[in-house]
Design an enzyme around this catalytic site. Structure first.
Site, PDB file in Angstrom:
ATOM      1  N   GLY A 107      -8.428   4.616 -34.477  1.00  0.00           N
ATOM      2  CA  GLY A 107      -7.994   3.456 -33.701  1.00  0.00           C
ATOM      3  C   GLY A 107      -6.493   3.258 -33.664  1.00  0.00           C
ATOM      4  O   GLY A 107      -6.011   2.221 -33.206  1.00  0.00           O
ATOM      5  N   LEU A 108      -5.738   4.251 -34.135  1.00  0.00           N
ATOM      6  CA  LEU A 108      -4.278   4.086 -34.167  1.00  0.00           C
ATOM      7  C   LEU A 108      -3.578   4.876 -33.061  1.00  0.00           C
ATOM      8  O   LEU A 108      -2.358   5.018 -33.069  1.00  0.00           O
ATOM      9  CB  LEU A 108      -3.720   4.499 -35.541  1.00  0.00           C
ATOM     10  CG  LEU A 108      -4.216   3.669 -36.735  1.00  0.00           C
ATOM     11  CD1 LEU A 108      -3.534   4.127 -38.029  1.00  0.00           C
ATOM     12  CD2 LEU A 108      -3.963   2.180 -36.528  1.00  0.00           C
ATOM     13  N   GLY A 109      -4.352   5.394 -32.124  1.00  0.00           N
ATOM     14  CA  GLY A 109      -3.745   6.023 -30.943  1.00  0.00           C
ATOM     15  C   GLY A 109      -3.250   7.436 -31.177  1.00  0.00           C
ATOM     16  O   GLY A 109      -2.318   7.882 -30.493  1.00  0.00           O
ATOM     17  N   SER A 110      -3.885   8.167 -32.110  1.00  0.00           N
ATOM     18  CA  SER A 110      -3.351   9.504 -32.422  1.00  0.00           C
ATOM     19  C   SER A 110      -3.383  10.420 -31.196  1.00  0.00           C
ATOM     20  O   SER A 110      -2.406  11.150 -30.953  1.00  0.00           O
ATOM     21  CB  SER A 110      -4.083  10.137 -33.594  1.00  0.00           C
ATOM     22  OG  SER A 110      -5.407  10.402 -33.231  1.00  0.00           O
ATOM     23  N   SER A 111      -4.450  10.375 -30.402  1.00  0.00           N
ATOM     24  CA  SER A 111      -4.505  11.314 -29.271  1.00  0.00           C
ATOM     25  C   SER A 111      -3.481  10.927 -28.203  1.00  0.00           C
ATOM     26  O   SER A 111      -2.805  11.789 -27.640  1.00  0.00           O
ATOM     27  CB  SER A 111      -5.913  11.412 -28.684  1.00  0.00           C
ATOM     28  OG  SER A 111      -6.216  10.287 -27.901  1.00  0.00           O
ATOM     29  N   ALA A 113      -0.679   9.438 -28.754  1.00  0.00           N
ATOM     30  CA  ALA A 113       0.654   9.761 -29.291  1.00  0.00           C
ATOM     31  C   ALA A 113       0.973  11.244 -29.077  1.00  0.00           C
ATOM     32  O   ALA A 113       2.093  11.601 -28.698  1.00  0.00           O
ATOM     33  CB  ALA A 113       0.726   9.397 -30.774  1.00  0.00           C
ATOM     34  N   ASP A 154      -3.436   2.426 -24.527  1.00  0.00           N
ATOM     35  CA  ASP A 154      -2.874   3.230 -25.627  1.00  0.00           C
ATOM     36  C   ASP A 154      -1.663   4.039 -25.168  1.00  0.00           C
ATOM     37  O   ASP A 154      -0.595   4.000 -25.788  1.00  0.00           O
ATOM     38  CB  ASP A 154      -3.933   4.199 -26.186  1.00  0.00           C
ATOM     39  CG  ASP A 154      -5.023   3.489 -26.960  1.00  0.00           C
ATOM     40  OD1 ASP A 154      -5.082   2.246 -26.911  1.00  0.00           O
ATOM     41  OD2 ASP A 154      -5.832   4.181 -27.615  1.00  0.00           O
TER      42      ASP A 154
END
Ligand code: MEV
Length: 318
Positions: A107-111, A113, A154
């Site tokens: 849920g931290l937007g890794s993809s 980013a 995102d």
């Protein structure tokens, strides 16, 4: 030899995940001290561009017929950017190294980013100017590939690296918040956004009226959240986060592990806490009165089983 480096931040959604997919407003903020990085190196011995993903300790050539599974997303992203643009970066002689502090599927937007980072790198390599609107547009295309039906929040917050009030089809509003302290706790359970969003869509189809009402309530909370951020009302922000959490529970996207970390944060004096992102695993976020409080809650979350904790400050007027 290093040619250049770039990076992109993680993000948290303070209000409105899921509801944003159905047209409601939502608020997301960047987490500037948790980032994905990329470095481009010149290496004239390379006959085709080479990519190294340091976190998985893999390296492969863009011309490989059978690249490692963990590289597929990155290769696909590079090809998609090539299809959508007329970039001409050097066909050989460089290596791209990628590493990230952002845990994946939490849920931290890794993809998003990584997508934003790749686009920035490819434009820089091609000596081509990249406007923010182009970055948002292209990263949205990559998000569609990853998530099927993303709202676009995102890739937008990560591209802008600024807090945003976001509603599909409306002009993006950049928020100028007062100072806020947050602690993020990671359950350690990875959940793919695409799956959780699809499950919510199934439940929505069976009970449209109820879900529309819930999404509308979440949208109203995002409106009030915007005011709380701008006026620096930490208590109000916490209260709104708690209400948003109970609505997220109603649509079935919380989990026992998230509930447990949220309870610990509230018991230890957080002003409010909720899951952030798609849910059913991943991370929760709590707002606190001070940096010290955020640090002490991070300690309690770790003792309660959180796999990672991040303390972050949202800077006033940034
Ligand atoms: C994911 O970070 C947020 C969701 O609302 C999905 C989306 O907005 O695309 C669950």
């Amino acid at each position: 030899m290093k040619l250049f480096q770039d990076s992109t931040p993680a993000k948290i959604i303070l209000f409105g995940e899921h509801a944003v997919v159905y047209g409601q407003p939502a608020i997301a903020v960047p987490v500037s001290d948790v980032r994905a990085f990329a470095e481009v190196q010149i290496d004239q011995t390379l006959k085709a561009p080479c990519i190294r993903i340091s976190d998985y300790n893999i390296e492969f050539s863009l011309s490989d017929k059978d690249p490692p599974d963990k590289a597929i997303h990155i290769i696909k992203a590079i090809h998609l950017v090539a299809e959508k643009t007329e970039l001409s970066y050097p066909p050989s002689g460089w290596r791209l190294i990628i590493w990230s502090q952002i845990p994946t599927a939490r849920g931290l937007g890794s993809s998003a980013a990584i997508s934003v980072l790749l686009i920035k790198i490819l434009f820089k390599l091609s000596l081509t100017e990249l406007s923010l609107s182009k970055l948002i547009e292209l990263s949205y295309e990559l998000e569609q590939y990853h998530h099927g039906r993303p709202s676009g929040i995102d890739n937008t917050v990560i591209s802008l690296e600024k807090p945003v009030f976001f509603q599909k089809g409306r002009e993006i509003q950049i928020i100028k918040p007062q100072i806020f302290y947050f602690v993020i706790g990671d359950t350690g359970i990875g959940k793919k956004t695409v799956h959780v969003v699809a499950e919510v869509a199934e439940r929505y189809e069976k009970n449209k009226k109820l879900y529309d009402d819930i999404f509308q309530s979440i949208g109203k909370i995002a409106d009030q959240g915007l005011k709380a951020l701008e006026t620096g009302d930490r208590e109000k922000l916490g209260e709104l986060m708690n209400i948003n959490q109970s609505l997220l529970e109603d649509i079935g996207v919380s989990s026992p592990e998230l509930d447990q970390l949220i309870k610990v944060a509230r018991d230890e004096g957080a002003l409010g806490a909720k899951l952030c992102g798609a849910g059913q695993g991943g991370c929760m976020v709590a707002v606190t009165m001070s940096w010290q409080k955020a640090k002490s809650i991070a300690e309690s979350l770790r003792e309660a089983g959180a796999k990672n904790c991040f303390v972050t400050v949202l800077k006033g007027g940034s």
